[in-house]
Scaffold this motif. Structure first.
Motif, PDB file in Angstrom:
ATOM      1  N   THR A  42       0.823  -1.087  -0.194  1.00  0.00           N
ATOM      2  CA  THR A  42       0.021  -0.086   0.084  1.00  0.00           C
ATOM      3  C   THR A  42       0.794   1.316   0.089  1.00  0.00           C
ATOM      4  O   THR A  42       1.598   1.390   1.122  1.00  0.00           O
ATOM      5  CB  THR A  42      -0.874   0.027   1.239  1.00  0.00           C
ATOM      6  N   GLY A  44       0.970   5.088   0.093  1.00  0.00           N
ATOM      7  CA  GLY A  44       0.097   6.545   0.440  1.00  0.00           C
ATOM      8  C   GLY A  44       0.981   7.776  -0.642  1.00  0.00           C
ATOM      9  O   GLY A  44       2.048   7.710  -0.334  1.00  0.00           O
ATOM     10  N   TYR A  60      -1.132  11.278 -10.193  1.00  0.00           N
ATOM     11  CA  TYR A  60      -1.884  10.203  -9.628  1.00  0.00           C
ATOM     12  C   TYR A  60      -2.043   9.112 -10.364  1.00  0.00           C
ATOM     13  O   TYR A  60      -1.890   7.737 -10.020  1.00  0.00           O
ATOM     14  CB  TYR A  60      -3.173  10.889  -8.947  1.00  0.00           C
ATOM     15  N   LYS A  64      -0.470   5.247  -9.763  1.00  0.00           N
ATOM     16  CA  LYS A  64      -1.390   3.993  -9.452  1.00  0.00           C
ATOM     17  C   LYS A  64      -1.372   2.956 -10.703  1.00  0.00           C
ATOM     18  O   LYS A  64      -1.213   1.910  -9.978  1.00  0.00           O
ATOM     19  CB  LYS A  64      -2.686   4.673  -9.476  1.00  0.00           C
ATOM     20  N   LYS A  76      -1.750  -1.381  -4.105  1.00  0.00           N
ATOM     21  CA  LYS A  76      -2.795  -0.311  -4.344  1.00  0.00           C
ATOM     22  C   LYS A  76      -2.182   1.133  -3.849  1.00  0.00           C
ATOM     23  O   LYS A  76      -1.216   1.201  -3.127  1.00  0.00           O
ATOM     24  CB  LYS A  76      -3.990  -0.651  -3.509  1.00  0.00           C
ATOM     25  N   VAL A  78      -3.387   4.691  -2.069  1.00  0.00           N
ATOM     26  CA  VAL A  78      -4.273   5.482  -1.194  1.00  0.00           C
ATOM     27  C   VAL A  78      -3.888   7.029  -1.442  1.00  0.00           C
ATOM     28  O   VAL A  78      -2.720   7.402  -1.134  1.00  0.00           O
ATOM     29  CB  VAL A  78      -4.058   5.207   0.225  1.00  0.00           C
ATOM     30  N   TYR A  79      -4.765   7.679  -2.026  1.00  0.00           N
ATOM     31  CA  TYR A  79      -4.690   9.137  -2.651  1.00  0.00           C
ATOM     32  C   TYR A  79      -5.216  10.006  -1.699  1.00  0.00           C
ATOM     33  O   TYR A  79      -6.173  10.087  -1.531  1.00  0.00           O
ATOM     34  CB  TYR A  79      -4.887   9.160  -4.049  1.00  0.00           C
ATOM     35  N   GLN A  92      -3.722  14.299   6.745  1.00  0.00           N
ATOM     36  CA  GLN A  92      -3.780  13.363   5.534  1.00  0.00           C
ATOM     37  C   GLN A  92      -2.604  12.365   5.916  1.00  0.00           C
ATOM     38  O   GLN A  92      -2.886  11.196   5.926  1.00  0.00           O
ATOM     39  CB  GLN A  92      -3.979  13.900   4.321  1.00  0.00           C
ATOM     40  N   MET A  96      -2.865   8.456   7.376  1.00  0.00           N
ATOM     41  CA  MET A  96      -2.378   7.301   6.229  1.00  0.00           C
ATOM     42  C   MET A  96      -1.044   6.471   7.376  1.00  0.00           C
ATOM     43  O   MET A  96      -1.126   5.399   7.329  1.00  0.00           O
ATOM     44  CB  MET A  96      -1.481   7.911   5.113  1.00  0.00           C
ATOM     45  N   ASP A  99      -3.355   4.373   9.610  1.00  0.00           N
ATOM     46  CA  ASP A  99      -3.582   3.228   8.741  1.00  0.00           C
ATOM     47  C   ASP A  99      -2.795   2.103   8.281  1.00  0.00           C
ATOM     48  O   ASP A  99      -2.877   1.359   7.381  1.00  0.00           O
ATOM     49  CB  ASP A  99      -4.535   3.701   7.248  1.00  0.00           C
ATOM     50  N   VAL A 101       0.192   2.522   5.955  1.00  0.00           N
ATOM     51  CA  VAL A 101       0.283   2.338   4.598  1.00  0.00           C
ATOM     52  C   VAL A 101       1.808   1.942   4.685  1.00  0.00           C
ATOM     53  O   VAL A 101       2.522   1.937   5.849  1.00  0.00           O
ATOM     54  CB  VAL A 101       0.325   3.688   3.876  1.00  0.00           C
TER      55      VAL A 101
END
Length: 367
Positions: A42, A44, A60, A64, A76, A78-79, A92, A96, A99, A101
């Motif tokens: 992941t 970020g 972006y 990705k 993946k 996460v943006y 932000q 992240m 979470d 990342v």
């Protein structure tokens, strides 16, 4: 008048990683390091604003797509986009980190304000790669363009176009003081402009906003006189639009040369039409793909691959000898539109040559 196309290469590199056996994902030939992670990565991604169309259109989606390609579709991105709000970007980043990342790509709104967030990520064991702008704090790597050389390209093109003397007066429209790139652009431009022309007025433009650049230019016109301005150094295309709007509002019909940067579509059209003298084309696909490669390599622990992706070193105010990759830039003038943004698929000729610009495109042979 000479219109000179200038290309500067800063540590350009062709990566033959497959020959070293570091791209097969097995870890068998990746030096002594074993992969820290597999494909379930992941990333970020924190981008600074939406005013400049590049972030949503190029950065972006390319990052990705590249992360997906490098991880067999399992990784993946996460943006989050801060929309020019430094406090929001710190929130932000914190989310992240919470979470968990695996790695962060950070294009800072404010390079100093983000430093505490970078430290928080590092304390949590999350590597941070500064993207496009050199963030402060303990970052692991940096990918961008050689920003002083960008300024030199702009300044040199303007001097060549003016074929100038020190009696010629120019206005400098620099970027935001919160962006470390702006200081580097300014330094590079001054390397070329100092002693060759008179810098009659100079502005640091809050938030890079075209409206602020327009207001600054109106003040410059009032102080200097519209007919006494031989040229305008504008650090980017958005501000160039504001500068040109101010000149036209002041009744200037024979516009002085105005520089720019980013090769935004409306700026390319202004260049084709003659309103804007030049821009700087920075190949965002190459920057974005390199950033994705660096992020994945850093998480996987492929030391050889990561080292090959970061052949340069840069210093921030807080961190010395940051591993970096500084990419090539090219001056975009009327003569080089086809060989830059059209050739690289940034824009099609149809996108550039709308009905308003069709005649100018025909004259230049853009098809």
């Amino acid at each position: 008048m000479r219109r000179t196309a200038i290309t500067i290469t800063a540590s350009t590199m062709t990566l033959a990683l497959a020959a070293c056996g570091v791209l097969d994902g097995s870890g068998d030939e990746a030096g002594e390091s074993s992969p820290a992670r597999g494909d379930d990565i992941t990333v970020g991604l924190l981008l600074p604003e939406k005013t400049n169309s590049r972030y949503e259109k190029f950065d972006y989606p390319i990052i990705k797509k590249k992360v997906g390609a490098l991880t067999n579709g399992k990784g993946k991105v996460v943006y989050a986009n801060a929309e020019q709000d430094a406090a929001e970007q710190n929130k932000q980043l914190a989310r992240m980190v919470d979470d968990k990342v695996d790695v962060l790509l950070v294009d800072a709104v404010d390079s100093k304000a983000i430093a505490s967030g970078v430290k928080k990520a590092k304390d949590a064991g999350i590597p941070v790669i500064a993207y496009d702008r050199l963030a402060e704090g303990p970052i692991d790597a940096y990918v961008s363009f050689d920003n002083e050389l960008v300024g030199q390209v702009q300044g040199r093109a303007l001097i060549d176009e003016l074929n100038g003397s020190r009696s010629q007066k120019i206005v400098m429209m620099n970027g935001a003081v919160t962006d470390p790139n702006a200081a580097q652009f300014k330094k590079g431009a001054l390397d070329e402009l100092s002693g060759k022309v008179t810098i009659a007025k100079q502005y640091d433009t809050k938030d890079w906003k075209p409206s602020n650049a327009r207001a600054n230019m109106m003040a410059a016109i009032s102080a200097i006189g519209a007919n006494n301005i031989a040229g305008v150094y504008s650090a980017n295309d958005g501000m160039a639009g504001g500068v040109i709007s101010a000149l036209k509002a002041a009744g200037v019909t024979d516009l002085p040369p105005v520089t720019g940067q980013d090769a935004e579509l409306d700026a390319v059209q202004r260049v084709v039409d003659g309103d804007q003298f030049m821009s700087v084309y920075k190949p965002y696909p190459q920057e974005a793909e390199t950033a994705a490669e660096m992020a994945v390599a850093r998480v996987r622990g492929y030391g050889i691959e990561f080292d090959a992706l970061t052949p340069d070193k840069v210093d921030s105010p807080t961190t010395k000898a940051v591993p970096a990759n500084l990419l090539q830039v090219t001056a975009l003038t009327k003569e080089t539109v086809e060989d830059t943004v059209v050739r690289d698929g940034i824009y099609t000729a149809d996108e550039i040559c709308t009905s308003k610009y069709e005649a100018a495109c025909d004259e230049l042979g853009i098809k």
